[in-house]
Design an enzyme around this catalytic site. Structure first.
Site, short mmCIF file in Angstrom:
data_model
loop_
_atom_site.label_atom_id
_atom_site.label_comp_id
_atom_site.label_asym_id
_atom_site.label_seq_id
_atom_site.Cartn_x
_atom_site.Cartn_y
_atom_site.Cartn_z
N GLU A 37 -4.20 7.29 5.73
CA GLU A 37 -3.76 8.45 6.49
C GLU A 37 -2.56 9.10 5.81
OE1 GLU A 37 -3.62 5.33 7.77
OE2 GLU A 37 -5.15 5.22 9.32
N TYR A 87 6.97 -6.44 0.43
CA TYR A 87 6.49 -5.56 1.49
C TYR A 87 6.93 -6.12 2.82
CZ TYR A 87 3.07 -3.98 4.96
OH TYR A 87 2.47 -3.51 6.11
#
Length: 175
Positions: free
Chosen positions: A96, A15
């Site tokens: 989100e 990541y």
């Protein structure tokens, strides 16, 4: 490139964090398996702070605009490469729906290439100012993660919105 060592494998993935997840205490809140691989640079993007249309500071985790990256042919963004167990993926994904995950190739200061998952706000978001608390976490994370001093100074120069109310997450990060 040795893909087993430098990209995603069966049990883990890489990541690329460029904002609050630069700081170990922050990334470990939801993703305790995160292990720092090191700093890296993403070419062709720039750092920005964006919000949803109609957004208000009260809706933000950080009392200001969250970071994102947008394509910029001459730009670059420094961040930290983390190795995480796949069991942490659900906690890493932003709640989100305006964010999308995608893979990028980043380069370490030593020239190693890493294929990493990262996140970007969807197009059409407005640029706004981050909070001073968010910028504190980002800059402290940049130092902790070993980002270049010139990039840390760039981060420190970013204007903030002057919010005086620390977000709740600050208590969790700086216990």
């Amino acid at each position: 490139m040795d893909s087993g060592a430098l990209s995603n494998d069966g049990d883990s993935f890489l990541y690329f964090g460029f904002a609050s997840n630069l700081l170990r205490a922050r990334i470990h809140i939801g993703t305790p398996t995160a292990e720092l691989v090191g700093p890296a640079k993403l070419e062709g993007y720039r750092l920005c702070f964006q919000v949803y249309p109609g957004w208000s500071v009260k809706e933000s985790l950080w009392n200001g605009a969250p970071a994102s990256i947008i394509e910029s042919p001459q730009g670059h963004v420094w961040g930290a490469v983390w190795r995480l167990h796949k069991s942490d993926l659900a906690n890493l994904d932003p709640p989100e729906s305006s964010y999308k995950a995608f893979d990028v190739t980043v380069t370490s200061p030593e020239g190693m290439e890493y294929v990493c998952r990262t996140y970007q706000m969807m197009n059409g978001q407005e640029e706004e100012l981050p909070s001073p608390y968010y910028m504190k976490v980002i800059t402290e994370g940049a130092v902790e993660s070993g980002l270049p001093k010139t990039y840390v100074e760039f981060l420190r120069s970013i204007k903030h919105n002057g919010q005086t109310n620390p977000p709740d997450i600050m208590n969790e990060i700086f216990k």
